[in-house]
Design an enzyme around this catalytic site. Structure first.
Site, PDB file in Angstrom:
ATOM      1  N   ASN A 101      26.472  49.179  44.425  1.00  0.00           N
ATOM      2  CA  ASN A 101      27.518  48.432  44.940  1.00  0.00           C
ATOM      3  C   ASN A 101      28.525  49.561  45.488  1.00  0.00           C
ATOM      4  OD1 ASN A 101      27.609  48.331  42.022  1.00  0.00           O
ATOM      5  ND2 ASN A 101      29.653  48.902  42.414  1.00  0.00           N
TER       6      ASN A 101
ATOM      7  N   ALA B 255      21.194  52.129  38.262  1.00  0.00           N
ATOM      8  CA  ALA B 255      21.954  51.361  39.166  1.00  0.00           C
ATOM      9  C   ALA B 255      23.232  52.143  39.070  1.00  0.00           C
ATOM     10  CB  ALA B 255      22.031  50.089  39.144  1.00  0.00           C
TER      11      ALA B 255
ATOM     12  N   HIS C 241      27.607  42.104  37.650  1.00  0.00           N
ATOM     13  CA  HIS C 241      26.255  42.259  37.343  1.00  0.00           C
ATOM     14  C   HIS C 241      25.412  41.651  38.065  1.00  0.00           C
ATOM     15  CE1 HIS C 241      23.206  43.994  34.686  1.00  0.00           C
ATOM     16  NE2 HIS C 241      22.778  42.688  34.267  1.00  0.00           N
TER      17      HIS C 241
ATOM     18  N   HIS D 102      21.908  51.253  25.865  1.00  0.00           N
ATOM     19  CA  HIS D 102      23.119  51.784  26.307  1.00  0.00           C
ATOM     20  C   HIS D 102      24.198  51.877  25.183  1.00  0.00           C
ATOM     21  CE1 HIS D 102      21.341  49.519  29.817  1.00  0.00           C
ATOM     22  NE2 HIS D 102      21.857  50.662  30.542  1.00  0.00           N
TER      23      HIS D 102
ATOM     24  N   HIS E 114      16.879  43.135  31.065  1.00  0.00           N
ATOM     25  CA  HIS E 114      16.190  44.384  30.842  1.00  0.00           C
ATOM     26  C   HIS E 114      15.273  43.956  29.392  1.00  0.00           C
ATOM     27  CE1 HIS E 114      19.262  47.869  31.686  1.00  0.00           C
ATOM     28  NE2 HIS E 114      19.690  46.776  32.243  1.00  0.00           N
TER      29      HIS E 114
ATOM     30  N   SER F  93      18.637  49.304  35.651  1.00  0.00           N
ATOM     31  CA  SER F  93      18.959  47.890  35.915  1.00  0.00           C
ATOM     32  C   SER F  93      18.438  47.276  37.151  1.00  0.00           C
ATOM     33  CB  SER F  93      20.522  47.800  36.258  1.00  0.00           C
ATOM     34  OG  SER F  93      21.150  47.541  34.948  1.00  0.00           O
TER      35      SER F  93
ATOM     36  N   TYR G 190      27.259  51.383  25.330  1.00  0.00           N
ATOM     37  CA  TYR G 190      28.256  50.125  25.166  1.00  0.00           C
ATOM     38  C   TYR G 190      27.889  48.971  24.551  1.00  0.00           C
ATOM     39  CZ  TYR G 190      25.427  48.133  29.310  1.00  0.00           C
ATOM     40  OH  TYR G 190      24.389  47.789  29.947  1.00  0.00           O
ATOM     41  N   GLU G 191      26.218  49.011  24.297  1.00  0.00           N
ATOM     42  CA  GLU G 191      25.938  48.028  23.491  1.00  0.00           C
ATOM     43  C   GLU G 191      26.177  48.133  22.039  1.00  0.00           C
ATOM     44  OE1 GLU G 191      21.568  46.620  24.943  1.00  0.00           O
ATOM     45  OE2 GLU G 191      21.915  48.529  25.458  1.00  0.00           O
TER      46      GLU G 191
ATOM     47  N   MET H  22      26.800  53.976  33.620  1.00  0.00           N
ATOM     48  CA  MET H  22      26.887  53.783  32.400  1.00  0.00           C
ATOM     49  C   MET H  22      25.746  54.149  31.455  1.00  0.00           C
ATOM     50  SD  MET H  22      28.486  49.692  32.319  1.00  0.00           S
ATOM     51  CE  MET H  22      29.468  49.341  33.939  1.00  0.00           C
ATOM     52  N   SER H  23      25.071  55.322  32.208  1.00  0.00           N
ATOM     53  CA  SER H  23      23.851  55.683  31.408  1.00  0.00           C
ATOM     54  C   SER H  23      23.626  57.153  31.992  1.00  0.00           C
ATOM     55  CB  SER H  23      22.805  54.786  31.580  1.00  0.00           C
ATOM     56  OG  SER H  23      22.174  54.804  33.118  1.00  0.00           O
TER      57      SER H  23
HETATM   58  N1  HPA Z   1      30.166  51.146  37.679  1.00  0.00           N
HETATM   59  C1  HPA Z   1      29.626  51.383  36.843  1.00  0.00           C
HETATM   60  N2  HPA Z   1      28.385  51.416  36.658  1.00  0.00           N
HETATM   61  C2  HPA Z   1      27.638  50.667  37.426  1.00  0.00           C
HETATM   62  C3  HPA Z   1      28.290  50.275  38.654  1.00  0.00           C
HETATM   63  C4  HPA Z   1      29.593  50.552  38.829  1.00  0.00           C
HETATM   64  O1  HPA Z   1      30.338  50.009  39.910  1.00  0.00           O
HETATM   65  N3  HPA Z   1      27.344  49.627  39.494  1.00  0.00           N
HETATM   66  C5  HPA Z   1      26.209  49.717  39.038  1.00  0.00           C
HETATM   67  N4  HPA Z   1      26.391  50.304  37.547  1.00  0.00           N
END
Ligand code: HPA
Length: 273
Positions: free
Chosen positions: A236, A114, A248, A84, A62, A31, A86-87, A212-213
């Site tokens: 973050n 990320a 996001h 992903h 993306h 990301s 989740y998609e 998530m990947s």
């Molecule tokens: N959690 C899950 N996936 C993420 C995060 C997070 O805090 N930041 C970027 N991708």
């Protein structure tokens, strides 16, 4: 012949109609890091939509394409935009691009993402060398009949992230004066971010970053015998550690700020591969 293998063969055929480029390295851009692919001199570009049966990424921000380029002297295929779970795709589709890059020639897989940071002393903007992962919260991409052409039924997972590549990344980071964190990446399904309690659990389990990947991609690549390395960009602090709500937009904004440092590191690592 397994169905998975047939599908990979069809994808290879589509790509080989467009380019005979043989990559040594497959690079997956996370990301907000996709710009890297715009900064190399592309020898060929293949949109995912041009590949028969290929899953298309639906996440805003993306792109979905393979960029074939020499990074320094190193022939590289760059995945600009990943798929992903989740998609709504099956895990088999999620890891198809990894298997395809290997079949095109890539023996090394460089994963980036990320992630939310929860390691001690982590701050947003940090880069973390992935030393291991926890994928127990998502379905294993190797479930189902084993594709014997790709690898064995019960792959060893004791050193998924190659020790020599880890050392290479440490050395390049040092040379660039980048303070590199290290730790275990834990993959959740998403798409919702975690609750503070889930982050406490992740911490108890030994994770330093959550996302998530990545982990399932490493599982599939390890199955095929690829050498794997990975870097998380801490966009973050994870839920409950950060006082702020997660979004996001925050992930993307932080990625933009850190992109030059991150891209410089990735470039120099690949040049040395
Ligand atoms: N959690 C899950 N996936 C993420 C995060 C997070 O805090 N930041 C970027 N991708």
């Amino acid at each position: 012949m397994s169905q998975i293998n047939d599908k990979i063969d069809r994808c290879v055929k589509c790509i080989r109609e467009k380019t005979d480029f043989i990559p040594k390295v497959g690079l997956v851009l996370g990301s907000g890091l996709g710009d890297f692919a715009d900064m190399v001199k592309a020898e060929a570009i293949v949109d995912y939509s041009e590949i028969d049966g290929f899953p298309l990424s639906t996440v805003a921000g993306h792109k979905g394409r393979f960029v074939f380029a020499n990074v320094g002297q190193t022939p590289t295929v760059i995945m600009q935009g990943r798929v992903h779970f989740y998609e709504g795709y099956s895990m088999e589709d999620v890891v198809l691009p990894i298997r395809l890059m290997n079949r095109l020639g890539a023996k090394i897989l460089f994963l980036t993402n990320a992630a939310g940071g929860l390691g001690d002393g982590f701050t947003s903007g940090d880069l973390m060398l992935i030393t291991d992962h926890i994928s127990s919260f998502v379905p294993n991409p190797l479930l189902g009949p084993n594709a014997d052409e790709l690898g064995v039924r019960f792959p060893d997972m004791s050193e998924v992230y190659d020790k020599e590549l880890q050392e290479l990344i440490r050395n390049v980071a040092k040379a660039q004066d980048i303070s590199l964190k290290e730790g275990v990446y834990l993959q959740f399904t998403g798409p919702s971010y975690e609750t503070p309690s889930e982050i406490k659990m992740a911490k108890l389990l030994g994770a330093s970053a959550v996302g998530m990947s990545t982990a399932v991609e490493a599982v599939a690549a390890n199955h095929m015998g690829m050498k794997i390395c990975g870097i998380s960009f801490i966009s973050n602090l994870a839920a409950g550690i950060s006082k702020d709500k997660l979004s996001h937009e925050e992930v993307k904004a932080c990625a933009d700020a850190v992109a030059p440092k991150f891209q410089g590191l990735v470039r120099a690592v690949i040049e040395s591969m």
